[in-house]
Design a protein around this motif. Sequence first.
Motif, PDB file in Angstrom:
ATOM      1  N   GLU A 160     -67.083 -86.684  -3.841  1.00  0.00           N
ATOM      2  CA  GLU A 160     -66.509 -88.009  -3.738  1.00  0.00           C
ATOM      3  C   GLU A 160     -65.130 -88.027  -4.410  1.00  0.00           C
ATOM      4  OE1 GLU A 160     -67.745 -90.492  -2.092  1.00  0.00           O
ATOM      5  OE2 GLU A 160     -69.613 -89.476  -1.556  1.00  0.00           O
ATOM      6  N   THR A 161     -64.271 -88.916  -3.950  1.00  0.00           N
ATOM      7  CA  THR A 161     -62.888 -88.942  -4.446  1.00  0.00           C
ATOM      8  C   THR A 161     -62.792 -89.075  -5.962  1.00  0.00           C
ATOM      9  OG1 THR A 161     -62.117 -89.865  -2.344  1.00  0.00           O
ATOM     10  CG2 THR A 161     -60.672 -90.132  -4.251  1.00  0.00           C
ATOM     11  N   PRO A 162     -63.565 -89.943  -6.631  1.00  0.00           N
ATOM     12  CA  PRO A 162     -63.427 -90.033  -8.092  1.00  0.00           C
ATOM     13  C   PRO A 162     -63.796 -88.751  -8.829  1.00  0.00           C
ATOM     14  CG  PRO A 162     -64.536 -91.974  -7.215  1.00  0.00           C
ATOM     15  CD  PRO A 162     -64.467 -90.980  -6.107  1.00  0.00           C
ATOM     16  N   LEU A 163     -64.580 -87.860  -8.212  1.00  0.00           N
ATOM     17  CA  LEU A 163     -65.001 -86.633  -8.891  1.00  0.00           C
ATOM     18  C   LEU A 163     -64.023 -85.478  -8.690  1.00  0.00           C
ATOM     19  CD1 LEU A 163     -68.812 -86.643  -8.044  1.00  0.00           C
ATOM     20  CD2 LEU A 163     -67.712 -87.395 -10.153  1.00  0.00           C
ATOM     21  N   ILE A 164     -63.114 -85.593  -7.741  1.00  0.00           N
ATOM     22  CA  ILE A 164     -62.231 -84.459  -7.424  1.00  0.00           C
ATOM     23  C   ILE A 164     -61.310 -84.098  -8.591  1.00  0.00           C
ATOM     24  CG2 ILE A 164     -60.363 -83.707  -5.910  1.00  0.00           C
ATOM     25  CD1 ILE A 164     -61.689 -85.153  -3.634  1.00  0.00           C
ATOM     26  N   PRO A 165     -60.564 -85.040  -9.186  1.00  0.00           N
ATOM     27  CA  PRO A 165     -59.674 -84.625 -10.285  1.00  0.00           C
ATOM     28  C   PRO A 165     -60.413 -84.092 -11.497  1.00  0.00           C
ATOM     29  CG  PRO A 165     -59.722 -87.014 -10.075  1.00  0.00           C
ATOM     30  CD  PRO A 165     -60.418 -86.467  -8.877  1.00  0.00           C
ATOM     31  N   ALA A 166     -61.573 -84.679 -11.839  1.00  0.00           N
ATOM     32  CA  ALA A 166     -62.341 -84.172 -12.977  1.00  0.00           C
ATOM     33  C   ALA A 166     -62.828 -82.749 -12.710  1.00  0.00           C
ATOM     34  CB  ALA A 166     -63.526 -85.093 -13.257  1.00  0.00           C
ATOM     35  N   THR A 167     -63.317 -82.490 -11.502  1.00  0.00           N
ATOM     36  CA  THR A 167     -63.758 -81.137 -11.150  1.00  0.00           C
ATOM     37  C   THR A 167     -62.595 -80.155 -11.183  1.00  0.00           C
ATOM     38  OG1 THR A 167     -65.446 -82.126  -9.729  1.00  0.00           O
ATOM     39  CG2 THR A 167     -64.987 -79.786  -9.421  1.00  0.00           C
ATOM     40  N   LEU A 168     -61.436 -80.572 -10.691  1.00  0.00           N
ATOM     41  CA  LEU A 168     -60.256 -79.705 -10.728  1.00  0.00           C
ATOM     42  C   LEU A 168     -59.858 -79.372 -12.160  1.00  0.00           C
ATOM     43  CD1 LEU A 168     -57.883 -78.317  -9.307  1.00  0.00           C
ATOM     44  CD2 LEU A 168     -56.674 -80.518  -9.348  1.00  0.00           C
ATOM     45  N   GLY A 169     -59.872 -80.376 -13.037  1.00  0.00           N
ATOM     46  CA  GLY A 169     -59.506 -80.122 -14.428  1.00  0.00           C
ATOM     47  C   GLY A 169     -60.485 -79.197 -15.130  1.00  0.00           C
TER      48      GLY A 169
END
Length: 344
Positions: A160-169
Motif C-alpha cells: 500500500e502507498t503509505p508503506l512504500i517509503p517506510a519499507t524503502l527506508g
Amino acid sequence: MSEPSPQPAPVHTRPSAMEHKWIGVVAGVVAPTTLITGLCYYFGVIYLNAYYTYFGLDDDALNFSTAEYVRKSVVVLYPALVFLLAATCAGLWILVYGRRALRRGRPSRRAHRLGWAAIAAGAVLATIVVWSVVAPILSILIGSSVPILDWVLHSVPKLETPLIPATLGIGALLIAAGTEVLVTLRSRNSPRLATTAERLTWLLTGAALVLALFWQTNLYATFHGRVDAQATASKLWTKQSVVALDTTEPLFAPPNQVHETALDPQTAQQYRYRYQCLRMLAVRPDRWVLVPARWSESYGYALIVPVDTSVRIIVTRRAVLAQTETEVDRKGIWPCPEVALPPS
C-alpha cells in the motif's frame, strides 16, 4: 606630428583570498537557506491543500502567500525534525559502539553472515518497493495486451502507498548496516580505504533514505492536514464565534444547514436577507470562507464571500453557546445552537 602614446593595457585583478573566503561563506549560508525555505513552502502547500480539500475547497482559491505556506509547514516539519534528530542520534550511537564491538571481538563467521543477511534483506525490501511503484505504471501502459504479464501485474501482491517509503527506508538502512559490518570486519587489523563498490552502496542508500524521508513527510503532511480539518469540523457546532451574513440577493442555501430570514423590505437598507448558522473557516483580505455549523463530510456546503458592499458580515462571540443541553443537541430540527428553541 608626434605619434599618440599607447594606452595602458587593462589590469585584470583576481579576487583576493579574503574575497574568496567571504564568497564561500555567503554561498554556504544562502544555498541551505534556499533549500530549507523551498521545503517549508512545499510541505505547507501539501498541508493546506489536504486541509481545505476535506471541506471541498482548493487552497489556490484563497491566494495564500509564500510566507503563509512556510508558516503553516511548522506543524508538519516540527514532529518530523524531532523524529529525524532522535533517529540520527540513535544511529550514530549504534554506529560508534557497533564498530568498537566488531573491532575488539574475535572475527567470526556469524558476524559475516549477519552482514550479508542484512544486505540480502535490504535488497529484498528494495525490490518489493520497486515492484510496488513500477507495477501500477506497467498496468496502465500495457493493460491487457499481454495476458501473462497482465496476470502477473494483478496477482503479485504490492505494498500500500503509505508503506512504500517506510519499507524503502528500512531496506536502505539494512543495506548500509550490512555493508558497514563487512567493511569493519575486513579492516579491523589493517585499516583500508573503502572500495568503489562500497562507496557507491553508501551513496545509493543515502539517496534512498533522503527519498524515503521526503516521501514519508509528504504523506504525513497530507494526513496531518486531513486530521486537523476533521478536528475543525467537529468543533463547528459549539464554536463561540458565530457569523451572520446579510445579502442583497437570496443565496438558496440548504435550509437544514443555514437559517434564512427575510429582512424588512420597507426600510431604506439595501440588504434584504440574513443568513445565520455560519462559521468562519478562513479569513482573507478580500474574501471570507464560511461553512455551516452542521457541516458534514457527506453533505458539505461552503460560501466564499467577497469583502465588498454587496454583503455585510456580522461576527458575534457567544461564550455561553454550549451551556444548555438544548443548544448542544445536534439531533434537533434547528440548524445551529444560536437559533435553537430556548430550553423549557
